[in-house]
Design a protein around this motif. Structure first.
Motif, PDB file in Angstrom:
ATOM      1  N   VAL A  34       0.839  -1.310  -0.060  1.00 32.39           N
ATOM      2  CA  VAL A  34       0.014  -0.093  -0.079  1.00 32.39           C
ATOM      3  C   VAL A  34       0.828   1.233   0.017  1.00 32.39           C
ATOM      4  N   MET A  35       0.559   2.275  -0.808  1.00 30.50           N
ATOM      5  CA  MET A  35       1.172   3.505  -0.983  1.00 30.50           C
ATOM      6  C   MET A  35       0.368   4.561  -0.278  1.00 30.50           C
ATOM      7  N   VAL A  36       0.426   4.974   1.106  1.00 32.91           N
ATOM      8  CA  VAL A  36      -0.305   5.680   1.607  1.00 32.91           C
ATOM      9  C   VAL A  36      -0.002   7.146   1.344  1.00 32.91           C
ATOM     10  N   SER A  37      -0.860   8.069   0.909  1.00 34.03           N
ATOM     11  CA  SER A  37      -0.749   9.373   0.580  1.00 34.03           C
ATOM     12  C   SER A  37      -1.732  10.442   1.183  1.00 34.03           C
ATOM     13  N   ASP A  38      -1.268  11.505   1.747  1.00 28.95           N
ATOM     14  CA  ASP A  38      -1.925  12.344   2.279  1.00 28.95           C
ATOM     15  C   ASP A  38      -1.147  13.730   2.316  1.00 28.95           C
ATOM     16  N   THR A  39      -1.862  15.002   2.699  1.00 27.12           N
ATOM     17  CA  THR A  39      -1.189  16.067   2.924  1.00 27.12           C
ATOM     18  C   THR A  39      -0.550  16.347   4.262  1.00 27.12           C
ATOM     19  N   ASN A  40      -1.151  15.518   4.982  1.00 24.37           N
ATOM     20  CA  ASN A  40      -0.720  15.488   6.698  1.00 24.37           C
ATOM     21  C   ASN A  40       0.273  14.486   6.586  1.00 24.37           C
ATOM     22  N   GLN A  41       1.553  14.826   6.763  1.00 29.21           N
ATOM     23  CA  GLN A  41       2.604  13.870   6.886  1.00 29.21           C
ATOM     24  C   GLN A  41       2.623  13.047   8.122  1.00 29.21           C
ATOM     25  N   GLU A  42       2.351  13.414   9.272  1.00 32.91           N
ATOM     26  CA  GLU A  42       2.381  12.702  10.522  1.00 32.91           C
ATOM     27  C   GLU A  42       1.243  11.756  10.738  1.00 32.91           C
ATOM     28  N   LYS A  43      -0.012  12.142  10.064  1.00 30.01           N
ATOM     29  CA  LYS A  43      -1.001  11.084  10.057  1.00 30.01           C
ATOM     30  C   LYS A  43      -0.753  10.036   9.038  1.00 30.01           C
ATOM     31  N   GLY A  44      -0.210  10.493   7.745  1.00 26.58           N
ATOM     32  CA  GLY A  44       0.011   9.529   7.125  1.00 26.58           C
ATOM     33  C   GLY A  44       1.133   8.381   7.504  1.00 26.58           C
ATOM     34  N   ARG A  45       2.006   8.993   7.982  1.00 25.98           N
ATOM     35  CA  ARG A  45       3.092   8.093   8.395  1.00 25.98           C
ATOM     36  C   ARG A  45       2.585   7.063   9.464  1.00 25.98           C
ATOM     37  N   ASP A  46       1.602   7.631  10.349  1.00 24.28           N
ATOM     38  CA  ASP A  46       1.129   6.856  11.535  1.00 24.28           C
ATOM     39  C   ASP A  46       0.491   5.838  10.841  1.00 24.28           C
ATOM     40  N   ILE A  47      -0.434   5.889   9.834  1.00 20.83           N
ATOM     41  CA  ILE A  47      -1.048   4.672   9.380  1.00 20.83           C
ATOM     42  C   ILE A  47      -0.171   3.876   8.736  1.00 20.83           C
ATOM     43  N   VAL A  48       0.925   4.123   8.125  1.00 18.99           N
ATOM     44  CA  VAL A  48       2.243   3.300   7.535  1.00 18.99           C
ATOM     45  C   VAL A  48       2.531   2.402   8.770  1.00 18.99           C
ATOM     46  N   ALA A  49       2.858   2.919   9.757  1.00 17.49           N
ATOM     47  CA  ALA A  49       3.269   2.445  11.086  1.00 17.49           C
ATOM     48  C   ALA A  49       2.479   1.328  11.520  1.00 17.49           C
ATOM     49  N   ARG A  50       1.111   1.680  11.436  1.00 18.63           N
ATOM     50  CA  ARG A  50      -0.159   0.537  11.978  1.00 18.63           C
ATOM     51  C   ARG A  50      -0.044  -0.630  10.978  1.00 18.63           C
ATOM     52  N   ILE A  51       0.218  -0.275   9.582  1.00 15.61           N
ATOM     53  CA  ILE A  51       0.175  -1.321   8.708  1.00 15.61           C
ATOM     54  C   ILE A  51       1.572  -2.323   9.060  1.00 15.61           C
ATOM     55  N   LYS A  52       2.448  -1.725   9.229  1.00 15.19           N
ATOM     56  CA  LYS A  52       3.699  -2.350   9.267  1.00 15.19           C
ATOM     57  C   LYS A  52       3.607  -3.171  10.634  1.00 15.19           C
ATOM     58  N   SER A  53       3.062  -2.660  11.665  1.00 14.98           N
ATOM     59  CA  SER A  53       3.008  -3.366  13.234  1.00 14.98           C
ATOM     60  C   SER A  53       2.057  -4.600  12.770  1.00 14.98           C
ATOM     61  N   LYS A  54       1.300  -4.640  11.913  1.00 11.29           N
ATOM     62  CA  LYS A  54       0.634  -5.859  11.460  1.00 11.29           C
ATOM     63  C   LYS A  54       1.090  -6.744  10.454  1.00 11.29           C
TER      64      LYS A  54
END
Length: 239
Positions: A34-54
């Protein structure tokens, strides 16, 4: 979960929160990179971290899809990172309260039209071009029930979402013949932050709402997953 998307890449815009975040995490849970894209870098990277944690696979690109060059960068970086763009979910949106022209109403209209019809036009054309080269793909555009049913305090949002629906009817047969399935999903009122933060909208909602309740974020994401998967191979041009 069944690995519908193993070996495939999914791009999700507006994926830093709400329905977009749920869609991104659902794609990953079903095996997509998954390529996560958003204008909010903090929130976008948080979603990436949540995906990687699983144990999922994900990366983040900050992009403002109102700008053509940023859309080009987004598509190019997705392909260079994962080798393809098999699924694209265009989910970015702004939702403004009713404002008079004497205030910031015209600015809200400009912002919403830039993100929805204009931003979608940039993204979808680049996505189709990339998918043609690789032999097919799926594009899901997230609209709203307000694209079909007017709600008094949301005129600019209604106009923007209505414009999204027309973009799947330009050449659906031609795209389908090239192996590209394109849909627009228009959820009813979903219990997400975008709705929670808009008191005027809540006051003008039907009472009772559709099916007697507001929808859940996961229910909206589930529609996206089904239409993106091999379980819906003969469905295209759905609104």
């Amino acid at each position: 979960m069944e690995q519908y998307f193993e070996g495939r890449t999914a791009l999700v815009t507006g994926a830093g929160w709400g329905i977009g975040a749920a869609i991104a995490m659902s794609y990953a849970a079903h095996g997509a990179k998954v390529m996560v894209s958003d204008t909010n870098q903090e929130k976008g990277r948080d979603i990436v971290a949540r995906i990687k944690s699983k144990k999922g696979v994900a990366a983040f690109i900050k992009a403002d899809v109102r700008k053509g060059p940023e859309c080009e960068k987004l598509i190019r970086r997705t392909i260079s990172t994962y080798g393809s763009i098999d699924i694209a979910c265009n989910n970015t949106a702004i939702f403004s309260e009713l404002q008079s022209p004497a205030g910031n109403g015209l600015q809200a209209f400009d912002d919403e039209m830039a993100l929805d019809p204009s931003g979608l036009f940039y993204c979808i054309n680049l996505e189709i071009e990339a998918m043609q080269k690789q032999g097919g793909g799926v594009i899901i555009n997230m609209s709203s029930i307000l694209g079909a049913a007017r709600l008094a305090p949301c005129d600019s949002y209604v106009a923007a979402k209505y414009g999204m629906a027309g973009q799947i009817h330009v050449a659906p047969e031609e795209d389908a013949n090239r192996g590209i399935r394109i849909h627009v999903i228009a959820p009813a009122f979903i219990n997400a932050a975008m709705l929670d933060g808009n008191k005027q909208t809540q006051r003008n909602m039907p009472d009772p709402p559709f099916m007697g309740r507001t929808g859940k974020i996961g229910e909206a994401a589930g529609q996206v997953i089904w239409l993106s998967s091999y379980k819906a191979p003969f469905a295209t041009g759905i609104y």
